[in-house]
Design an enzyme around this catalytic site. Structure first.
Site, PDB file in Angstrom:
ATOM      1  N   THR A  11       0.847  -1.200   0.000  1.00 37.89           N
ATOM      2  CA  THR A  11       0.000   0.000   0.000  1.00 37.89           C
ATOM      3  C   THR A  11       0.881   1.248   0.000  1.00 37.89           C
ATOM      4  O   THR A  11       2.050   1.194   0.367  1.00 37.89           O
ATOM      5  CB  THR A  11      -0.941   0.030   1.219  1.00 37.89           C
ATOM      6  N   ASP A  36      -2.629   2.204  -4.275  1.00 38.40           N
ATOM      7  CA  ASP A  36      -2.537   3.582  -3.797  1.00 38.40           C
ATOM      8  C   ASP A  36      -3.895   4.268  -3.939  1.00 38.40           C
ATOM      9  O   ASP A  36      -4.735   3.836  -4.740  1.00 38.40           O
ATOM     10  CB  ASP A  36      -1.468   4.373  -4.563  1.00 38.40           C
ATOM     11  N   VAL A  60      -7.175   2.870   1.640  1.00 38.96           N
ATOM     12  CA  VAL A  60      -7.019   1.838   2.672  1.00 38.96           C
ATOM     13  C   VAL A  60      -7.935   2.046   3.881  1.00 38.96           C
ATOM     14  O   VAL A  60      -8.078   1.148   4.713  1.00 38.96           O
ATOM     15  CB  VAL A  60      -5.548   1.698   3.157  1.00 38.96           C
ATOM     16  N   TYR A 154      -0.615  11.823  14.374  1.00 35.40           N
ATOM     17  CA  TYR A 154       0.301  10.936  13.645  1.00 35.40           C
ATOM     18  C   TYR A 154       1.071  10.016  14.606  1.00 35.40           C
ATOM     19  O   TYR A 154       1.147   8.796  14.403  1.00 35.40           O
ATOM     20  CB  TYR A 154       1.269  11.801  12.831  1.00 35.40           C
ATOM     21  N   ALA A 155       1.638  10.612  15.664  1.00 32.35           N
ATOM     22  CA  ALA A 155       2.432   9.804  16.603  1.00 32.35           C
ATOM     23  C   ALA A 155       1.562   8.746  17.278  1.00 32.35           C
ATOM     24  O   ALA A 155       1.978   7.596  17.444  1.00 32.35           O
ATOM     25  CB  ALA A 155       3.092  10.716  17.650  1.00 32.35           C
ATOM     26  N   SER A 156       0.324   9.124  17.635  1.00 24.71           N
ATOM     27  CA  SER A 156      -0.577   8.139  18.259  1.00 24.71           C
ATOM     28  C   SER A 156      -0.918   7.029  17.278  1.00 24.71           C
ATOM     29  O   SER A 156      -0.967   5.851  17.649  1.00 24.71           O
ATOM     30  CB  SER A 156      -1.891   8.802  18.694  1.00 24.71           C
ATOM     31  N   SER A 157      -1.150   7.406  16.012  1.00 24.20           N
ATOM     32  CA  SER A 157      -1.480   6.379  15.012  1.00 24.20           C
ATOM     33  C   SER A 157      -0.324   5.394  14.867  1.00 24.20           C
ATOM     34  O   SER A 157      -0.528   4.184  14.734  1.00 24.20           O
ATOM     35  CB  SER A 157      -1.824   7.016  13.660  1.00 24.20           C
ATOM     36  N   LYS A 158       0.910   5.895  14.916  1.00 27.03           N
ATOM     37  CA  LYS A 158       2.066   5.026  14.687  1.00 27.03           C
ATOM     38  C   LYS A 158       2.391   4.163  15.912  1.00 27.03           C
ATOM     39  O   LYS A 158       2.837   3.018  15.765  1.00 27.03           O
ATOM     40  CB  LYS A 158       3.277   5.866  14.267  1.00 27.03           C
ATOM     41  N   ILE A 187      13.016  10.251   6.506  1.00 21.87           N
ATOM     42  CA  ILE A 187      13.325   9.702   5.179  1.00 21.87           C
ATOM     43  C   ILE A 187      12.896  10.716   4.124  1.00 21.87           C
ATOM     44  O   ILE A 187      11.777  11.252   4.201  1.00 21.87           O
ATOM     45  CB  ILE A 187      12.551   8.378   4.936  1.00 21.87           C
TER      46      ILE A 187
HETATM   47  P1  NAP Z   1       4.503   9.445   0.788  1.00 19.36           P
HETATM   48  O1  NAP Z   1       5.604   9.655  -0.186  1.00 19.36           O
HETATM   49  O2  NAP Z   1       3.527  10.533   1.041  1.00 19.36           O
HETATM   50  O3  NAP Z   1       3.750   8.095   0.371  1.00 19.36           O
HETATM   51  C1  NAP Z   1       2.563   7.679   0.985  1.00 19.36           C
HETATM   52  C2  NAP Z   1       1.625   7.158  -0.088  1.00 19.36           C
HETATM   53  O4  NAP Z   1       0.433   6.679   0.558  1.00 19.36           O
HETATM   54  C3  NAP Z   1       1.203   8.247  -1.080  1.00 19.36           C
HETATM   55  O5  NAP Z   1       1.236   7.765  -2.398  1.00 19.36           O
HETATM   56  C4  NAP Z   1      -0.215   8.538  -0.633  1.00 19.36           C
HETATM   57  O6  NAP Z   1      -1.041   9.049  -1.639  1.00 19.36           O
HETATM   58  C5  NAP Z   1      -0.666   7.163  -0.201  1.00 19.36           C
HETATM   59  N1  NAP Z   1      -1.891   7.236   0.581  1.00 19.36           N
HETATM   60  C6  NAP Z   1      -2.286   8.224   1.421  1.00 19.36           C
HETATM   61  N2  NAP Z   1      -3.491   7.954   1.919  1.00 19.36           N
HETATM   62  C7  NAP Z   1      -3.882   6.777   1.365  1.00 19.36           C
HETATM   63  C8  NAP Z   1      -5.050   5.998   1.471  1.00 19.36           C
HETATM   64  N3  NAP Z   1      -6.077   6.372   2.245  1.00 19.36           N
HETATM   65  N4  NAP Z   1      -5.124   4.838   0.778  1.00 19.36           N
HETATM   66  C9  NAP Z   1      -4.100   4.454  -0.019  1.00 19.36           C
HETATM   67  N5  NAP Z   1      -2.980   5.153  -0.169  1.00 19.36           N
HETATM   68  C10 NAP Z   1      -2.866   6.304   0.522  1.00 19.36           C
HETATM   69  O7  NAP Z   1       5.107   9.090   2.212  1.00 19.36           O
HETATM   70  P2  NAP Z   1       6.353   8.144   2.612  1.00 19.36           P
HETATM   71  O8  NAP Z   1       7.389   9.000   3.195  1.00 19.36           O
HETATM   72  O9  NAP Z   1       6.667   7.190   1.534  1.00 19.36           O
HETATM   73  O10 NAP Z   1       5.692   7.357   3.813  1.00 19.36           O
HETATM   74  C11 NAP Z   1       5.348   5.972   3.729  1.00 19.36           C
HETATM   75  C12 NAP Z   1       5.047   5.458   5.125  1.00 19.36           C
HETATM   76  O11 NAP Z   1       6.203   5.641   5.936  1.00 19.36           O
HETATM   77  C13 NAP Z   1       3.924   6.239   5.809  1.00 19.36           C
HETATM   78  O12 NAP Z   1       3.130   5.335   6.559  1.00 19.36           O
HETATM   79  C14 NAP Z   1       4.664   7.174   6.726  1.00 19.36           C
HETATM   80  O13 NAP Z   1       3.891   7.547   7.839  1.00 19.36           O
HETATM   81  C15 NAP Z   1       5.858   6.324   7.110  1.00 19.36           C
HETATM   82  N6  NAP Z   1       7.022   7.083   7.589  1.00 19.36           N
HETATM   83  C16 NAP Z   1       7.638   7.977   6.764  1.00 19.36           C
HETATM   84  C17 NAP Z   1       8.718   8.680   7.260  1.00 19.36           C
HETATM   85  C18 NAP Z   1       9.460   9.686   6.427  1.00 19.36           C
HETATM   86  O14 NAP Z   1      10.335  10.372   6.984  1.00 19.36           O
HETATM   87  N7  NAP Z   1       9.182   9.825   5.157  1.00 19.36           N
HETATM   88  C19 NAP Z   1       9.165   8.477   8.564  1.00 19.36           C
HETATM   89  C20 NAP Z   1       8.498   7.566   9.359  1.00 19.36           C
HETATM   90  C21 NAP Z   1       7.434   6.858   8.848  1.00 19.36           C
HETATM   91  P3  NAP Z   1      -1.204  10.667  -1.737  1.00 19.36           P
HETATM   92  O15 NAP Z   1       0.161  11.206  -2.039  1.00 19.36           O
HETATM   93  O16 NAP Z   1      -2.173  10.835  -2.826  1.00 19.36           O
HETATM   94  O17 NAP Z   1      -1.705  11.119  -0.398  1.00 19.36           O
END
Ligand code: NAP
Length: 243
Positions: A11, A36, A60, A154-158, A187
């Site tokens: 996802t 997505d 999702v 966000y922090a609570s969700s994680k 990241i």
């Molecule tokens: P990202 O580039 O924004 O990618 C997240 C993807 O999920 C986007 O394509 C987004 O689509 C999609 N999405 C959002 N809501 C959705 C839904 N309801 N159903 C299906 N897809 C959905 O973020 P990322 O940095 O790759 O993050 C990926 C995961 O890593 C996330 O769970 C994030 O919380 C976690 N994370 C990231 C970091 C970081 O520093 N980047 C750090 C810790 C954890 P849209 O763009 O259209 O919204």
């Protein structure tokens, strides 16, 4: 290759960590079902990987959408994925005193409930089809552990994703399905591109390696957890933060 013959659903596959996971798991031999919210983003991820892979438009936070995605997957591959990667996630930051109820609900619905719904539906299918050796990888966050100003939702969700991962690992162990979480630090991705430079600098200084991570550095750990190389790793939360 460590994932040869395996089917993986990912996802958040249209961007950042999810897209990198699609590329690296495919490199390691897996066939990918890329999910997505925006179908075109998932399709763009899959395009260079070839016709054997599938992309689907799925929110999702909608159980109907997830059930439809599972049905489409079963129709094409005649079996459910044995690898599930929950990378879809959103942020809607604000200080606790100012956060709207809607922004709180939206983040919980995608990050926490979405992970629950994907795990529940795809694990039910794995059990029904007697798929052993399954692996579910949930992308949580280091801020679920440390807390972070402006991210009460966000922090609570994680933290919830981490806790849910531990529960699922205990319940699914008897089906030979492992469940683990990754806690990324900062990241570089579209999600973090919108973080103000001042805040980025604080993260940078607090990281022992003095740099931001790349999505591929999370994807490599996802591939390890998805493979049999991690066959006794279960219920773990693995920090990938650069220290
Ligand atoms: P990202 O580039 O924004 O990618 C997240 C993807 O999920 C986007 O394509 C987004 O689509 C999609 N999405 C959002 N809501 C959705 C839904 N309801 N159903 C299906 N897809 C959905 O973020 P990322 O940095 O790759 O993050 C990926 C995961 O890593 C996330 O769970 C994030 O919380 C976690 N994370 C990231 C970091 C970081 O520093 N980047 C750090 C810790 C954890 P849209 O763009 O259209 O919204």
């Amino acid at each position: 290759m460590s994932l040869s013959g395996k089917l993986a659903v990912i996802t958040g596959a249209g961007s950042g960590i999810g897209r990198a996971a699609c590329n690296i798991l495919a490199r390691d031999g897996a066939t990918i079902v890329a999910i997505d919210r925006i179908g075109a983003s998932a399709a763009a991820t899959i395009k260079p990987l070839g016709d054997s892979h599938l992309s689907l438009e799925v929110d999702v936070s909608s159980s109907d959408n997830i059930r439809a995605a599972l049905n489409d997957t079963l129709k094409k591959y005649k079996k459910p994925p044995s690898i599930v990667v929950n990378s879809a996630g959103i942020t809607k930051d604000n200080f606790l005193l100012k956060m709207s109820e809607q922004d709180f609900d939206d983040v919980i619905n995608v990050n926490l409930k979405g992970t629950f719904l994907v795990m529940q539906n795809f694990a039910q299918a794995m059990v029904a089809h007697n798929i052993g050796g399954g692996s579910i990888v949930n992308i949580a966050s280091i801020v679920g552990k440390t807390g972070n100003m402006g991210q009460v939702n966000y922090a609570s969700s994680k933290s919830g994703v981490e806790s849910m991962t531990r529960v699922a690992s205990k319940e699914f162990g008897k089906f030979n399905i492992r469940v683990n979480a990754i806690l990324p630090g900062f990241i570089k991705s579209p999600m973090t591109d919108k973080v103000p430079d001042k805040v980025k600098e604080i993260y940078l200084q607090s990281c022992a390696l003095k740099r931001f991570g790349q999505p591929e550095e999370i994807a490599e750990v996802i591939s390890f957890l998805a493979s049999d190389k991690s066959s006794f790793v279960n219920g773990a939360s693995i920090e990938v933060t650069g220290g």
